[in-house]
Scaffold this motif. Sequence first.
Motif, PDB file in Angstrom:
ATOM      1  N   HIS A  76       0.895  -1.217  -0.100  1.00 25.55           N
ATOM      2  CA  HIS A  76       0.000   0.123  -0.015  1.00 25.55           C
ATOM      3  C   HIS A  76       1.043   1.349  -0.015  1.00 25.55           C
ATOM      4  CE1 HIS A  76      -4.042  -1.861   1.584  1.00 25.55           C
ATOM      5  NE2 HIS A  76      -3.603  -2.504   0.546  1.00 25.55           N
ATOM      6  N   LYS A  90       3.966   1.390  -1.247  1.00 20.28           N
ATOM      7  CA  LYS A  90       4.294   1.947  -2.545  1.00 20.28           C
ATOM      8  C   LYS A  90       3.328   2.237  -3.593  1.00 20.28           C
ATOM      9  CE  LYS A  90       7.066  -1.905  -2.664  1.00 20.28           C
ATOM     10  NZ  LYS A  90       7.873  -2.923  -3.292  1.00 20.28           N
ATOM     11  N   ALA A  91       2.004   1.784  -3.411  1.00 19.47           N
ATOM     12  CA  ALA A  91       1.085   1.846  -4.357  1.00 19.47           C
ATOM     13  C   ALA A  91       0.779   3.620  -4.234  1.00 19.47           C
ATOM     14  CB  ALA A  91      -0.341   1.445  -4.032  1.00 19.47           C
ATOM     15  N   ALA A  92       0.680   4.081  -2.999  1.00 21.06           N
ATOM     16  CA  ALA A  92       0.616   5.558  -2.843  1.00 21.06           C
ATOM     17  C   ALA A  92       1.571   6.293  -3.482  1.00 21.06           C
ATOM     18  CB  ALA A  92       0.481   5.696  -1.205  1.00 21.06           C
ATOM     19  N   ILE A  93       2.711   5.771  -3.145  1.00 19.46           N
ATOM     20  CA  ILE A  93       4.011   6.981  -3.805  1.00 19.46           C
ATOM     21  C   ILE A  93       3.778   6.693  -5.114  1.00 19.46           C
ATOM     22  CG2 ILE A  93       6.286   6.926  -3.840  1.00 19.46           C
ATOM     23  CD1 ILE A  93       6.672   5.759  -1.182  1.00 19.46           C
ATOM     24  N   GLY A  94       3.735   5.444  -5.714  1.00 20.03           N
ATOM     25  CA  GLY A  94       3.778   5.297  -7.309  1.00 20.03           C
ATOM     26  C   GLY A  94       2.542   5.892  -7.895  1.00 20.03           C
ATOM     27  N   SER A  95       1.444   6.201  -7.278  1.00 16.31           N
ATOM     28  CA  SER A  95       0.462   6.571  -7.789  1.00 16.31           C
ATOM     29  C   SER A  95       0.427   8.333  -7.931  1.00 16.31           C
ATOM     30  CB  SER A  95      -1.098   6.366  -7.239  1.00 16.31           C
ATOM     31  OG  SER A  95      -1.080   6.938  -5.877  1.00 16.31           O
ATOM     32  N   GLY A  96       1.563   8.622  -7.305  1.00 18.17           N
ATOM     33  CA  GLY A  96       1.728  10.154  -7.315  1.00 18.17           C
ATOM     34  C   GLY A  96       2.229  10.646  -8.626  1.00 18.17           C
ATOM     35  N   MET A 115      -5.122   7.494  -1.770  1.00 22.03           N
ATOM     36  CA  MET A 115      -4.629   6.434  -0.866  1.00 22.03           C
ATOM     37  C   MET A 115      -4.741   7.082   0.414  1.00 22.03           C
ATOM     38  SD  MET A 115      -4.135   3.662  -2.584  1.00 22.03           S
ATOM     39  CE  MET A 115      -2.628   2.906  -1.611  1.00 22.03           C
ATOM     40  N   PHE A 158      -5.318   3.973   3.485  1.00 25.71           N
ATOM     41  CA  PHE A 158      -4.864   2.865   3.062  1.00 25.71           C
ATOM     42  C   PHE A 158      -3.436   2.578   3.550  1.00 25.71           C
ATOM     43  CE2 PHE A 158      -7.847   3.415  -0.299  1.00 25.71           C
ATOM     44  CZ  PHE A 158      -8.389   1.956  -0.298  1.00 25.71           C
ATOM     45  N   GLY A 173       4.937  11.454  -1.584  1.00 24.23           N
ATOM     46  CA  GLY A 173       4.977  10.853  -2.757  1.00 24.23           C
ATOM     47  C   GLY A 173       3.634  10.903  -3.590  1.00 24.23           C
ATOM     48  N   GLU A 174       2.586  10.729  -2.918  1.00 28.79           N
ATOM     49  CA  GLU A 174       1.231  10.474  -3.691  1.00 28.79           C
ATOM     50  C   GLU A 174       0.780  11.953  -4.078  1.00 28.79           C
ATOM     51  OE1 GLU A 174      -2.009   9.089  -1.407  1.00 28.79           O
ATOM     52  OE2 GLU A 174      -3.390   8.827  -3.231  1.00 28.79           O
TER      53      GLU A 174
END
Lengths: 441, 600
Positions: free
Chosen positions: A303, A305-311, A323, A328, A342-343
């Motif tokens: 979760h 990494k997903a938050a950071i990646g989705s930024g 996120m 999350f 990040g997000e």
Amino acid sequence: MSYRKTSILKNIDWTLVCIFVVLVLFGWANIISATSNFETYEFLDFSGKAGKQFIWMGICTVFALVIINIESEFFIRTSVIQYIVTLILLVAVLVIGKKIGGARSWFSLGGLSLQPSEFAKPTTALALAWYLSRDSSKWKSLKARINSILLVGLPTGLIILQPDAGTVLIFAGFVFVLYREGLSGNVLILGFSSIILSVATVLFGVTKSSYPIVGDWSGIGWFWVGWLIIGSAILYMIREATVPRKRKSVTTWGSIVLIAGLIFSIGLHTGMDNVLKDHQKKRIHVLFGIDVDDPDADMNIRHAKAAIGSGGFSGKGWKNGTMTAGLFVPEQETDFIFCTVGEEWGFIGSFLVVVLFAVLILRVIFIAERQRSKFSRIYTYGVASILFMHFLVNIGMVLGLVPVIGIPLPFFSYGGSALLGFTFMLAVMLRLDADRFKMLR
Amino acid sequence: MKSSDLKRRSLVFSGIIILIAIIYIARLSHIQLISSDWSNYAAMLTEDRVRLYPDRGLFLDRNGELIVSNIASYDLLYKAKDAKELDTTAFAQLLGLEEEKLVKQLEKAAKYSKSKASVIVKQLNYLEYMNISKELYKYPGISSKTRSIRSNVAGVAGHLIGEYRETDRSDLDSDRFYKLGDYKGKSGLEAKYESELRGEHGARYHIVDIISNKKEIIEELDTMPKPGNDVTLTIDLELQRFAENLMEGKRGSVVAIEPSTGEILAMVSAPFYNADDLTGSKRGVVYDSLRTHPHKPLHNRAVRGTYRPGSIFKMVQGLIGLDEGVIKSHSIIECNREIIGCHGAHTADNLAQAITHSCNPYFREVMRRVVLQGEDANPLADASIGLEKWSERIKEFGFGTNLGGHLPGTRKGSVPSSEYYDGVYGKTHWGYSTIYSISIGEGELLTTPLQMANLACIIANRGSYVEPHAVRDIGGMGKPQNSYITHTISVDSHYFEPVIDAMQKVIEDESGTARRARVEGLKICGKTGTVQNKGKEDHSAFIAFAPRENPQIAISVYVEYSGHGGTWAAPIAGLLIEKYLTGEVNYEHRLDRILEFDLE
């Protein structure tokens, strides 16, 4: 009086102050976002976390101004007392402390919680600086070495008892201070090599292989066989390449390294197999990307990494992180605050934070090196080491490069004790630096 | 160590810091800039997609009249978590169910999931639901869900159109389009044109938090469902409805085709059922009663019923005989009843007479000449070679084929080959005398009513047919391209005229077997067939086309266990042709006779 004040303001390192202020303010913006949800936005509601952090920022500003106005001599003279008080607090917290999240790390004073281990970092740095800057303490002497290690080891041991693995790891950073003061570089190389060897042991340890006679067993066996054969071959080549009179010592030391490495690896492998609990093994396996067949084991980090990646490149915008708003990421206002950065601020924002931290630490090292006083230099190195370990472990953790170990991101994470601790640490350093032209110890 | 050496160590420390910063920035660029995995994963976590169902395409008749449309039905759902003190006695009474059964169902649903609503009553219709809905507030934990089901508003052609009902496990596994509880076309045209009819799903997106609470709507991601394509059938609703009226109470089939296009005008298999009875809450009961009914109402006789063709087949023999040159249309063959029996008072016939009289010895001789052409000195081997050639020519007429397979469930029937008889009797252990019963349409030959209607088309077209089909247009794009092939039979077209002469006489002559199909002012050509059943009434069969020149309709009618072809099948065909070509029915007596005839 007024003359003295201006002279201090003139000698303060404003670059560092600026970075510090920017990080705190940016951190606060992210705390606001991380503690808001879809319906409500907390600003200066002082019952909320963002509001409380704002109060702490006020307290820290006053605290910093007070410290800057105290003579440097005061810190040198009281460093031992501060260290002892810290030790007493660390003992006290084990007895009367409040247990939060499985660790007895907090004093609860009314509505206020204080974490003595946050103050142990700067006071230990002060104590180490005091001890090593005495004329009688020569690094060369064994006594000085043992005493230095005891100085750092005492608070570390008390923190292990809480237990707070994150803070313990921070204290390991003092090895950089000792290195600067004369500890052999081999210690760093040894540390780094053991990390590499540990990673290899874990990675080979989970593979399966078959062997003549023994049958099926872990693939680590081949690794050990290879270690000895290839290691011996390399050792032989090195020996042939060295001048004959040194060959004997090469053979001796090389053999010691080879055998010590093998024993280390065997010990680690059997240790991991027999001592570690399943969930701890899983954490280590998750980190190395080994499939653990348990969706919950690495959920937090996925979760994160997903938050950071989705930024993406420019982020979703302040308070627009879905996120973050959907909660999350666990502990997103404290240890995982970098996810919100990040997000919502994207690559630009997170890149900036990483660079600011790197610049901050490099600046602290630069300041340390310009000290004429040994005390100031050692203390400032302590500051750099502590900041570096926080940076290394916290951001590494949210990026999935370091195991999940709960420590805050300096200036960003919500929490009064940590902010107060870091403010104290930097303020003392600034004052020592401002007095660098004076003759100090 | 010198202090300048130690000072240099600051560079080592700085280097480590810079290295770590570079690693982290590289990692960040991978997660945030290069890989889209993580942002896709975040989207999956935070965006909740609600599927929007499209309207299913309608079925229309050839004139645009509605046959099948969509209507709302209502499912009742039960969520155990919310159902506190549910009065099951009163609720069972409201639903008209036994309390015991209901309680069992509720327990099963609760066992499946306490916090998820599961369906307990399926497909209540509007009226049923209206009666219940006013009372539902009294029963906590019970909610309702609307879904779209099919309604055959015209009430016809249930066999052809087929069923639209709940998907099963294999549907869900083979096509990700469907989710548990979704419906799809499961048989007939509903299944065959599923991909055209079903349309495309739309979606409405919500932002959700970690415990799946819906938070905000994201309109920019929403997509509207795309309705399915309407399918225009070749069926003439009025003719279809009339044909079903005529076949009420009988067993058998009607297939009517437009000869020039191969379009099915009407297709009935009797007994039939009301398609809407197979939807709704009572489906299970209705389906079971249909499945176990002795007259097999679910069996689509029009394309799946196989019968021996009987006398109708003699025309095919005659055409092949002419084309092979083994007879001329005026050749006279003696009606020698020693080997095979015959009916009527004739003694020797030419082709037209033989068709009109349905002379058995004539066609036994014709086929003998076709099969035994002296290709081999051994008459048994000659028969084998000859039959192979004969069977290829028969297949040209569409027998033993599925005629392109455009109609769901089409069977091939069977045309025996040399190989078949080799298997039964052994190689060169049979000759023409073994197999001659197929010359008059008996024996091992099996044909479907669709193939017989297609034969009427071939004769009407003087030697060609378009593969029969039931779809005229899909979504306004016309017929599916290149799919309906025109087949030309290798029998020269002028050989058809004597056959057609004979067919006209079958209807118009005083002694014709199908006088009951005659319609004043219309030149109808036809041929009766009588399929014998041992110990039971014969099947009445008849094929026809009209008018003789520029034919508009070709037809086959089967009425099982009813008697001679001229008695029941011919008048039904006559009425259908009259209705289709003139728009009205003047032979009221004939109509009443058919309607009153009930085999049940």
